[in-house]
Design a protein around this motif. Structure first.
Motif, PDB file in Angstrom:
ATOM      1  N   ARG A   1      -4.237  50.623  28.751  1.00  0.00           N
ATOM      2  CA  ARG A   1      -3.572  49.797  29.777  1.00  0.00           C
ATOM      3  C   ARG A   1      -2.167  49.423  29.316  1.00  0.00           C
ATOM      4  N   LEU A   2      -1.531  50.371  28.611  1.00  0.00           N
ATOM      5  CA  LEU A   2      -0.171  50.181  28.098  1.00  0.00           C
ATOM      6  C   LEU A   2       0.621  51.463  28.364  1.00  0.00           C
ATOM      7  N   LEU A   3       1.670  51.345  29.194  1.00  0.00           N
ATOM      8  CA  LEU A   3       2.500  52.500  29.546  1.00  0.00           C
ATOM      9  C   LEU A   3       3.916  52.305  29.030  1.00  0.00           C
ATOM     10  N   ASN A   4       4.578  53.439  28.739  1.00  0.00           N
ATOM     11  CA  ASN A   4       5.981  53.406  28.313  1.00  0.00           C
ATOM     12  C   ASN A   4       6.741  54.502  29.052  1.00  0.00           C
ATOM     13  N   ILE A   5       8.046  54.302  29.179  1.00  0.00           N
ATOM     14  CA  ILE A   5       8.903  55.382  29.681  1.00  0.00           C
ATOM     15  C   ILE A   5       9.916  55.720  28.611  1.00  0.00           C
ATOM     16  N   HIS A   6      10.140  57.035  28.445  1.00  0.00           N
ATOM     17  CA  HIS A   6      11.041  57.491  27.387  1.00  0.00           C
ATOM     18  C   HIS A   6      12.036  58.481  27.985  1.00  0.00           C
ATOM     19  N   PRO A   7      13.317  58.367  27.609  1.00  0.00           N
ATOM     20  CA  PRO A   7      14.335  59.218  28.253  1.00  0.00           C
ATOM     21  C   PRO A   7      14.474  60.598  27.622  1.00  0.00           C
ATOM     22  N   SER A   8      13.396  61.343  27.573  1.00  0.00           N
ATOM     23  CA  SER A   8      13.453  62.750  27.165  1.00  0.00           C
ATOM     24  C   SER A   8      12.183  63.427  27.660  1.00  0.00           C
ATOM     25  N   LEU A   9      12.179  64.744  27.554  1.00  0.00           N
ATOM     26  CA  LEU A   9      10.963  65.501  27.861  1.00  0.00           C
ATOM     27  C   LEU A   9      10.132  65.551  26.589  1.00  0.00           C
ATOM     28  N   LEU A  10       9.328  64.529  26.399  1.00  0.00           N
ATOM     29  CA  LEU A  10       8.490  64.485  25.193  1.00  0.00           C
ATOM     30  C   LEU A  10       7.590  65.736  25.172  1.00  0.00           C
ATOM     31  N   PRO A  11       7.273  66.295  24.012  1.00  0.00           N
ATOM     32  CA  PRO A  11       7.489  65.716  22.680  1.00  0.00           C
ATOM     33  C   PRO A  11       8.879  65.915  22.106  1.00  0.00           C
ATOM     34  N   ARG A  12       9.804  66.477  22.904  1.00  0.00           N
ATOM     35  CA  ARG A  12      11.167  66.607  22.379  1.00  0.00           C
ATOM     36  C   ARG A  12      11.843  65.240  22.297  1.00  0.00           C
ATOM     37  N   TYR A  13      12.602  65.027  21.273  1.00  0.00           N
ATOM     38  CA  TYR A  13      13.490  63.862  21.127  1.00  0.00           C
ATOM     39  C   TYR A  13      12.794  62.515  21.216  1.00  0.00           C
ATOM     40  N   LYS A  14      11.849  62.319  20.322  1.00  0.00           N
ATOM     41  CA  LYS A  14      11.310  60.970  20.157  1.00  0.00           C
ATOM     42  C   LYS A  14      12.410  60.105  19.561  1.00  0.00           C
ATOM     43  N   GLY A  15      12.315  58.808  19.743  1.00  0.00           N
ATOM     44  CA  GLY A  15      13.312  57.915  19.137  1.00  0.00           C
ATOM     45  C   GLY A  15      14.550  57.758  19.998  1.00  0.00           C
ATOM     46  N   LEU A  16      15.689  57.532  19.335  1.00  0.00           N
ATOM     47  CA  LEU A  16      16.915  57.129  20.038  1.00  0.00           C
ATOM     48  C   LEU A  16      17.859  58.308  20.306  1.00  0.00           C
TER      49      LEU A  16
END
Ligand code: GRF
Length: 217
Positions: free
Chosen positions: A108-123
């Motif tokens: 019940r915990l969601l996140n949004i990340h600005p890349s096409l994961l698994p590419r470019y984890k982090g900043l």
């Protein structure tokens, strides 16, 4: 309103444009999503003003006032659980969360990340995509697990990279897609369509592919 709406608590540290997209997405008849509270670790986060303008409860928990990550995360759990959420949404919350925190909200915990994961984890994802010469970039919504930016993917929006793109122009187009896919995923969850199974994310009872539901613009 459905008989029982899904009570969502949003965590953020900054501008909160994803929060705004979620607020806007609730302005429909019978929205299953109800944003119960917005919590920030920064008192100056503009997202708090967006929440207040929408009449949503807010809380600030300043991480600098705590001795270490575990102490802050324990206080954060207490603060979040005071709002009795069905779902916790990370929307630009610039803190690495401890294992205890992540386990407490498993599924019940969601996140949004600005890349096409698994590419470019982090900043610095947009810069890294440009430097790599990628022709496609994008954003991902995923369930949060203990692996940073590594949990099961729910939905990805693919954004073509133009030859003359700058970090700013690319970031802007990715952001626009974030505002589409994050509310979509939250409403799926609220409507009981999305859940975390033992092998990964399920939509309408069917396993999603490793990259989640794909959207191309
Ligand atoms: C977004 O780029 C999101 O992908 C990342 O943090 C940023 C938050 O932006 N996790 P905003 O505060 O919602 O505008």
């Amino acid at each position: 309103m459905p008989s029982k709406s899904c009570n969502v608590v949003v965590l953020l540290s900054g501008s909160g444009s994803n929060l705004q997209a979620l607020i806007d997405s609730c302005a429909v008849p019978d929205s299953a999503v109800r944003i119960g509270a917005v919590i920030s670790n920064r008192a100056d986060a503009y997202g708090l003003q967006r929440a207040a303008a929408a009449g949503i409860d807010t809380a600030v928990l300043d991480h600098t006032g705590f001795q270490g990550r575990e102490a802050f995360d324990a206080a954060l759990v207490a603060c979040i659980d005071g709002f009795a959420p069905d779902l916790v949404v990370l929307a630009g919350f610039m803190r690495i969360l401890s294992g205890d925190f992540v386990r407490h909200y498993q599924g019940r915990l969601l996140n949004i990340h600005p890349s096409l994961l698994p590419r470019y984890k982090g900043l610095h994802t947009h810069r890294r995509a440009l430097e790599a010469g990628d022709v496609e970039h994008g954003c991902s919504v995923h369930f949060v697990t203990e692996e940073l930016d590594g949990g099961p993917l729910v939905v990805q929006a693919v954004v073509p990279v133009a030859p003359d793109d700058t970090v700013q122009s690319l970031a802007q187009r990715v952001h626009t897609q974030e505002h589409v896919i994050y509310p979509m995923a939250v409403h799926w969850f609220a409507n009981g369509r999305l859940r975390l199974g033992e092998q990964g994310a399920l939509l309408d009872g069917q396993p999603l592919s490793a990259s989640g539901h794909l959207i191309r613009s």
